[in-house]
Scaffold this motif. Sequence first.
Motif, short mmCIF file in Angstrom:
data_model
loop_
_atom_site.label_atom_id
_atom_site.label_comp_id
_atom_site.label_asym_id
_atom_site.label_seq_id
_atom_site.Cartn_x
_atom_site.Cartn_y
_atom_site.Cartn_z
N ASP A 7 44.91 72.17 101.68
CA ASP A 7 45.87 73.18 102.10
C ASP A 7 45.90 74.38 101.16
O ASP A 7 45.99 75.52 101.59
N SER A 8 45.83 74.12 99.85
CA SER A 8 45.90 75.20 98.86
C SER A 8 45.11 74.80 97.63
O SER A 8 44.79 73.62 97.46
N HIS A 10 46.10 76.72 104.36
CA HIS A 10 47.31 77.55 104.23
C HIS A 10 48.32 77.24 105.33
O HIS A 10 48.80 78.15 106.03
N GLY A 11 48.63 75.95 105.49
CA GLY A 11 49.67 75.55 106.42
C GLY A 11 49.18 75.04 107.76
O GLY A 11 49.96 74.45 108.51
N ARG A 12 47.93 75.26 108.09
CA ARG A 12 47.40 74.73 109.35
C ARG A 12 47.27 73.21 109.27
O ARG A 12 47.12 72.64 108.18
#
Length: 243
Positions: free
Chosen positions: A152-153, A176-178
């Motif tokens: 995610d990050s 990034h949040g997906r």
Amino acid sequence: MKQRLLDRLLLAARVHAVEQLGPRLRLITLTGPSLGGLAWVPGQHVRLQVAAGPSAVDWLVGTLRTYTVWNHLDQTIELIAVDHGDGPGAAWSRTVRAGDQLMLLKPQGSFVTDASAAYHLFAGEETAQVAYGPMLRALSAEARVFARLEVDSPEDRIELTPGQNPNWDLDWDYRHGRSAASAPTLVAAVRRLDLPPEPGVAYLAGEARTIQLIRRHLVDERGWPRRNVRTKPFWTPGRKGLD
């Protein structure tokens, strides 16, 4: 620690330390005499009693969840837990503390590297990198490796290798949040790889639906034999036991 019928088949251990490696990553160190002398191949996992089971069967073994062994030395086993979802494994990883007692099965599993492979392909997300670290460290310096990992990050990354290797093509993408389930971006990253014409051996771990998509690409689009694709689903939304 509650006693259950099958505990005599499990190993007793104590949580020695819990270290926060990142916002969603915890290094959990287990110790105990029963952990000494165990056979372990990098990539293998252990199954832990993380909670009580349904009342009708809790007396038998409780609730087990699977964790890849990050490292094993003497009487110590290291695990890395990725905090995701709301299942019993996630709940355990958030609340475990040094001094806790637990029961686990011996290291097991066939999701390990094939030394005879022409080259190695790794693909997966946060949970997969916990398996890939030990597997990569076990490869020879001459082994050719392609790896595509999606987290995610940057804070969700684990340092997988002790240094750079010119024979290794390892790259990261960020969601990034997906959602990590059925991740088309990870499939696309594998599809873009300029792989040698002959098949290697692929190791696909993590979210089950994404694994299926990447396997389909390798077998149907690249013509790899199915036996050259090794899979290890750790989780998928809505499936009991993979939560």
